[in-house]
Design a protein around this motif. Structure first.
Motif, PDB file in Angstrom:
ATOM      1  N   LEU A 477      34.353  34.024  45.612  1.00  8.26           N
ATOM      2  CA  LEU A 477      34.558  33.935  44.173  1.00  8.26           C
ATOM      3  C   LEU A 477      35.140  35.258  43.708  1.00  8.26           C
ATOM      4  O   LEU A 477      34.730  36.320  44.122  1.00  8.26           O
ATOM      5  N   LEU A 478      36.120  35.169  42.890  1.00  9.69           N
ATOM      6  CA  LEU A 478      36.777  36.376  42.406  1.00  9.69           C
ATOM      7  C   LEU A 478      36.929  36.323  40.907  1.00  9.69           C
ATOM      8  O   LEU A 478      37.128  35.262  40.325  1.00  9.69           O
ATOM      9  N   ILE A 479      36.865  37.485  40.331  1.00 13.80           N
ATOM     10  CA  ILE A 479      37.309  37.587  38.945  1.00 13.80           C
ATOM     11  C   ILE A 479      38.614  38.350  38.995  1.00 13.80           C
ATOM     12  O   ILE A 479      38.688  39.421  39.586  1.00 13.80           O
ATOM     13  N   SER A 480      39.631  37.796  38.426  1.00  9.44           N
ATOM     14  CA  SER A 480      40.931  38.394  38.587  1.00  9.44           C
ATOM     15  C   SER A 480      41.658  38.458  37.262  1.00  9.44           C
ATOM     16  O   SER A 480      41.381  37.711  36.340  1.00  9.44           O
ATOM     17  N   LYS A 481      42.605  39.365  37.198  1.00  8.30           N
ATOM     18  CA  LYS A 481      43.381  39.498  35.972  1.00  8.30           C
ATOM     19  C   LYS A 481      44.734  38.830  36.119  1.00  8.30           C
ATOM     20  O   LYS A 481      45.399  38.558  35.159  1.00  8.30           O
ATOM     21  N   GLY A 482      45.183  38.642  37.328  1.00 12.83           N
ATOM     22  CA  GLY A 482      46.523  38.113  37.487  1.00 12.83           C
ATOM     23  C   GLY A 482      46.573  37.005  38.512  1.00 12.83           C
ATOM     24  O   GLY A 482      45.573  36.374  38.811  1.00 12.83           O
ATOM     25  N   ALA A 483      47.791  36.819  39.024  1.00 13.02           N
ATOM     26  CA  ALA A 483      47.980  35.745  39.983  1.00 13.02           C
ATOM     27  C   ALA A 483      47.460  36.146  41.366  1.00 13.02           C
ATOM     28  O   ALA A 483      47.188  35.295  42.198  1.00 13.02           O
ATOM     29  N   ASP A 484      47.368  37.471  41.595  1.00  4.10           N
ATOM     30  CA  ASP A 484      46.978  37.934  42.916  1.00  4.10           C
ATOM     31  C   ASP A 484      45.472  37.834  43.089  1.00  4.10           C
ATOM     32  O   ASP A 484      44.723  38.765  42.874  1.00  4.10           O
ATOM     33  N   GLU A 485      45.050  36.654  43.533  1.00  6.18           N
ATOM     34  CA  GLU A 485      43.628  36.353  43.524  1.00  6.18           C
ATOM     35  C   GLU A 485      42.818  37.194  44.508  1.00  6.18           C
ATOM     36  O   GLU A 485      41.643  37.438  44.317  1.00  6.18           O
ATOM     37  N   ARG A 486      43.455  37.629  45.545  1.00  8.52           N
ATOM     38  CA  ARG A 486      42.711  38.351  46.582  1.00  8.52           C
ATOM     39  C   ARG A 486      42.944  39.855  46.509  1.00  8.52           C
ATOM     40  O   ARG A 486      42.679  40.562  47.480  1.00  8.52           O
ATOM     41  N   ALA A 487      43.433  40.302  45.359  1.00 10.33           N
ATOM     42  CA  ALA A 487      43.801  41.707  45.276  1.00 10.33           C
ATOM     43  C   ALA A 487      42.650  42.624  45.668  1.00 10.33           C
ATOM     44  O   ALA A 487      42.802  43.533  46.477  1.00 10.33           O
ATOM     45  N   PHE A 488      41.516  42.343  45.109  1.00 13.90           N
ATOM     46  CA  PHE A 488      40.370  43.219  45.347  1.00 13.90           C
ATOM     47  C   PHE A 488      40.002  43.247  46.824  1.00 13.90           C
ATOM     48  O   PHE A 488      39.816  44.299  47.428  1.00 13.90           O
ATOM     49  N   GLU A 489      39.924  42.037  47.377  1.00  8.02           N
ATOM     50  CA  GLU A 489      39.555  41.951  48.780  1.00  8.02           C
ATOM     51  C   GLU A 489      40.569  42.708  49.647  1.00  8.02           C
ATOM     52  O   GLU A 489      40.197  43.405  50.586  1.00  8.02           O
ATOM     53  N   ARG A 490      41.835  42.562  49.297  1.00  8.30           N
ATOM     54  CA  ARG A 490      42.876  43.239  50.079  1.00  8.30           C
ATOM     55  C   ARG A 490      42.723  44.739  49.979  1.00  8.30           C
ATOM     56  O   ARG A 490      42.859  45.465  50.960  1.00  8.30           O
ATOM     57  N   VAL A 491      42.447  45.210  48.751  1.00  2.18           N
ATOM     58  CA  VAL A 491      42.284  46.646  48.547  1.00  2.18           C
ATOM     59  C   VAL A 491      41.142  47.159  49.411  1.00  2.18           C
ATOM     60  O   VAL A 491      41.271  48.154  50.122  1.00  2.18           O
ATOM     61  N   VAL A 492      40.053  46.436  49.377  1.00  2.00           N
ATOM     62  CA  VAL A 492      38.893  46.885  50.142  1.00  2.00           C
ATOM     63  C   VAL A 492      39.211  46.916  51.630  1.00  2.00           C
ATOM     64  O   VAL A 492      38.929  47.897  52.332  1.00  2.00           O
ATOM     65  N   LYS A 493      39.822  45.842  52.107  1.00  2.00           N
ATOM     66  CA  LYS A 493      40.115  45.782  53.541  1.00  2.00           C
ATOM     67  C   LYS A 493      41.031  46.939  53.959  1.00  2.00           C
ATOM     68  O   LYS A 493      40.847  47.538  55.022  1.00  2.00           O
ATOM     69  N   ALA A 494      41.998  47.251  53.094  1.00  2.00           N
ATOM     70  CA  ALA A 494      42.908  48.339  53.408  1.00  2.00           C
ATOM     71  C   ALA A 494      42.152  49.661  53.463  1.00  2.00           C
ATOM     72  O   ALA A 494      42.389  50.492  54.354  1.00  2.00           O
ATOM     73  N   ARG A 495      41.237  49.857  52.523  1.00  2.00           N
ATOM     74  CA  ARG A 495      40.495  51.116  52.501  1.00  2.00           C
ATOM     75  C   ARG A 495      39.591  51.221  53.739  1.00  2.00           C
ATOM     76  O   ARG A 495      39.444  52.297  54.319  1.00  2.00           O
ATOM     77  N   VAL A 496      38.997  50.101  54.110  1.00  2.00           N
ATOM     78  CA  VAL A 496      38.119  50.113  55.283  1.00  2.00           C
ATOM     79  C   VAL A 496      38.925  50.451  56.534  1.00  2.00           C
ATOM     80  O   VAL A 496      38.500  51.255  57.371  1.00  2.00           O
ATOM     81  N   ALA A 497      40.109  49.872  56.619  1.00  2.00           N
ATOM     82  CA  ALA A 497      40.961  50.149  57.780  1.00  2.00           C
ATOM     83  C   ALA A 497      41.360  51.622  57.807  1.00  2.00           C
ATOM     84  O   ALA A 497      41.345  52.277  58.859  1.00  2.00           O
ATOM     85  N   ALA A 498      41.677  52.153  56.645  1.00  2.51           N
ATOM     86  CA  ALA A 498      42.065  53.562  56.565  1.00  2.51           C
ATOM     87  C   ALA A 498      40.898  54.453  56.993  1.00  2.51           C
ATOM     88  O   ALA A 498      41.081  55.460  57.678  1.00  2.51           O
ATOM     89  N   ARG A 499      39.716  54.052  56.571  1.00  2.00           N
ATOM     90  CA  ARG A 499      38.540  54.857  56.920  1.00  2.00           C
ATOM     91  C   ARG A 499      38.296  54.807  58.430  1.00  2.00           C
ATOM     92  O   ARG A 499      37.950  55.823  59.044  1.00  2.00           O
ATOM     93  N   ASP A 500      38.464  53.630  58.995  1.00  2.00           N
ATOM     94  CA  ASP A 500      38.275  53.506  60.439  1.00  2.00           C
ATOM     95  C   ASP A 500      39.235  54.424  61.187  1.00  2.00           C
ATOM     96  O   ASP A 500      38.857  55.086  62.157  1.00  2.00           O
ATOM     97  N   ALA A 501      40.459  54.448  60.704  1.00  2.00           N
ATOM     98  CA  ALA A 501      41.453  55.310  61.349  1.00  2.00           C
ATOM     99  C   ALA A 501      41.014  56.767  61.251  1.00  2.00           C
ATOM    100  O   ALA A 501      41.080  57.525  62.227  1.00  2.00           O
TER     101      ALA A 501
END
Length: 538
Positions: A477-501
């Motif tokens: 379930l997401l609360i979103s402001k635009g059409a990009d429904e998974r924006a938040f999830e994508r942001v988090v995943k990217a940050r997690v990947a960056a942290r792993d690196a």
RNA sequence: GGCCACGUGGCGGAGUGGUUACGCAACGGUCUGCAAAACCGUGUACCCCGGUUCAAUUCCGGGCGUGGCCUCCA
């Protein structure tokens, strides 16, 4: 398995033997529908729901009849109706009040995981049965007419007072109420009384010309008779009903039918206090079920957590309803349900297969330990201990068994497991993320509790803030402001990947910075041997 | 005033005439770059007084305390 129950009438715990194993019959006093049910009202509903489930398990779902009445004729209802709808004719106002309250009650107890009883008779639909009983009692000399009232003569019944363990003389000695002049004995109680103009009224029994309405006690005798017969197995209710309500029911039914008993087992749940004090509007600690579900101590509480808290202690003990206990219950339920859903999570997509979880639950029985605990006079506390024991062993078979046990206790419902599984997301550029997330949690909770009205009001609140709720699938379930429904999830995943690196590069300053950054977004990370997982902080 | 319950470790709460309840919290440990989670382990108890008993938190009596009912109330 042998079921033992405590009987208030005999004050002992003994083996339960149904009058007819093909039709085990139970009656429980239900609500008077004039206002929201409070958390104390929830106790008998939950306690006897557990008994209902246990009886269905022992004797078969089709061999148990559970009757819980709805009192829809009463002075309090009349008063409330006149107060809320002063412009309407009283009868119409009463119907509005009782219909509204009736619906609220059913929504509330459904959220608490209670099964609907087999029959939920309404008092106003059983006036004929009440009058038939009254006629019998007058004919047998157990009741008399005085001043347009019909009264039960307590002196006509030798062991009146047995349930409450009180003799008539003791009661009269301790009486603090002035006695109506038309009573033959101070303890005689009303079976039928005249209606004032405008009040609900029916043609009176016993040759009384003026129309009237029933007293409170007679309805339960009449409705249990109609649906369960002259004698039945279990009669339940709150301990405060022992006297006079149940005592009077016994008097009416036994004298009308010339039976030695009305019910084989009289069961009474203990009272509930709030934070160590009696719950009262004047003390400001009066709390309705609805309030608990929506907002108590600044948050919503899932029905499963309320039920779990209620079942912590034995039903006959008094219970102190405190914020601290509830927090613990909610935490434990969350922990357990996380464990359950974890076994059907697809490791690649993170999605949970609810159908499989529920088909596994349905395909087996509750555990011996749980059933035997309940068979010992509904020892829910011991049942919970048994469930905790299987929680400790983190293996698949036991976890499925644990889920079955939870479902058996009525704690685990499809909606609850959905609720705890949902991904809480808030699009990262929303102004006040925490506020939005709180609303998201409320929304999910409301849906889990089946309160769709409240849920849609939250959707409106969000819409006013320019947000919308998007449900992409049952576990997300997401609360979103635009059409990009998974924006938040994508942001988090990217940050997690960056942290792993960064971690692999031993750049711990950077990895900690990213974790702090995610924490600011309300995301908590867990490093496990299988990699990093994340979830929204609660 | 009468009647009915109840009084267990820091908190919640089972149970038993002699042996670990359990959960939360606390403490120690494993794991971990850190943290969290998870897991393992540890501690503190049965309101007071008297009685019965080889032995009582558990049975009996008394006391104190809390709650409920006696009026609508789950």
């Amino acid at each position: 398995m042998e079921l033992k129950l405590y009987d208030t009438l005999t004050r002992d715990k003994r083996v339960f033997v149904p009058l007819d194993p093909n039709n085990v019959r139970m009656y429980v006093c239900g609500p008077t529908v004039y206002d929201f049910a409070h958390i104390g009202n929830a106790r008998p509903v939950i306690v006897f729901d557990v008994l209902f489930r246990l009886l269905r398990h022992l004797y078969g779902a089709d061999h148990v009849t559970y009757v819980r009445n709805i009192t829809d004729v009463d002075d309090k209802i009349n008063a409330r109706a006149a107060e809320e709808y002063p412009g309407l004719p009283l009868n119409e106002a009463i119907r509005k009040i009782t219909e509204k309250t009736d619906k609220q009650f059913h929504d509330d107890v459904a959220a608490l995981g209670c099964l609907p009883p087999t029959v939920e008779p309404r008092a106003t639909e059983h006036i004929a049965e009440m009058k038939a009983l009254i006629e019998r009692l007058v004919a047998s000399g157990n009741a008399y007419v005085a001043d347009g009232n019909v009264l039960f003569s307590v002196r006509s019944m030798p062991d009146y007072g047995k349930l409450a363990k009180r003799s008539l003389d003791e009661m009269i000695a301790g009486a603090r109420v002035e006695v109506a002049p038309y009573k033959r004995d101070p303890m005689d109680f009303i079976l039928w009384k005249p209606s004032k103009p405008g009040e609900p009224a029916w043609p009176s029994p016993a040759g009384i010309a003026a129309p009237g309405r029933p007293g409170w006690h007679i309805e339960c005798s009449a409705m249990s008779w109609k649906y369960l017969g002259e004698m039945f197995d279990v009669h339940g209710g709150g301990i405060d009903l022992v006297f006079p309500h149940h005592e009077d029911e016994i008097a009416q039914s036994r004298c009308a039918f010339h039976t030695p008993l009305m019910a084989n087992f009289w069961m009474h749940n203990g009272f509930l206090q709030v934070e160590g004090e009696k719950m009262a509007k004047s003390l400001g600690n009066f709390v309705t079920i609805r309030e608990m579900l929506h907002n108590w101590h600044g948050r919503t509480w899932p029905g499963a957590a309320l039920r779990w808290a209620m079942l912590q202690m034995h039903y006959r003990e008094p219970i102190d309803w405190t914020h601290g206990n509830l927090v613990r219950s909610a935490d434990e339920i969350l922990q357990i349900l996380n464990l359950v859903r974890g076994f059907h999570r697809d490791p690649n997509t993170g999605k949970i297969n609810f159908d499989r979880i529920f088909s596994e639950i349905d395909s087996g029985n509750p555990s011996e330990a749980v059933v035997s605990a309940l068979c010992d006079d509904l020892n829910t506390s011991r049942a919970i201990t048994a469930i905790r024991a299987s929680k400790m062993k983190r293996e698949r078979g036991l976890t499925i068994q644990l889920a079955r046990d939870l479902a058996f206790l009525g704690v685990l419902k499809r909606n609850d497991i959905l609720y705890y599984s949902m991904f809480h997301g808030v699009e990262s550029n929303v102004g006040d993320k925490h506020e939005a997330m709180n609303i998201a949690v409320d929304y999910e909770m409301a849906r889990a509790n089946g309160d769709f009205q409240f849920a849609s009001s939250l959707v409106e609140t969000l819409a006013n803030a320019g947000l919308r709720i998007i449900e992409t699938d049952p576990s997300s379930l997401l609360i979103s402001k635009g059409a990009d429904e998974r924006a938040f999830e994508r942001v988090v995943k990217a940050r997690v990947a960056a942290r792993d690196a960064a971690r692999r590069a031993k750049n711990f300053a950077e990895s900690d910075r990213i974790r702090d950054e995610l924490k600011q977004m309300g995301v908590v990370l867990h490093d496990t041997k299988d990699g990093t997982t994340w979830e929204i902080a609660r």
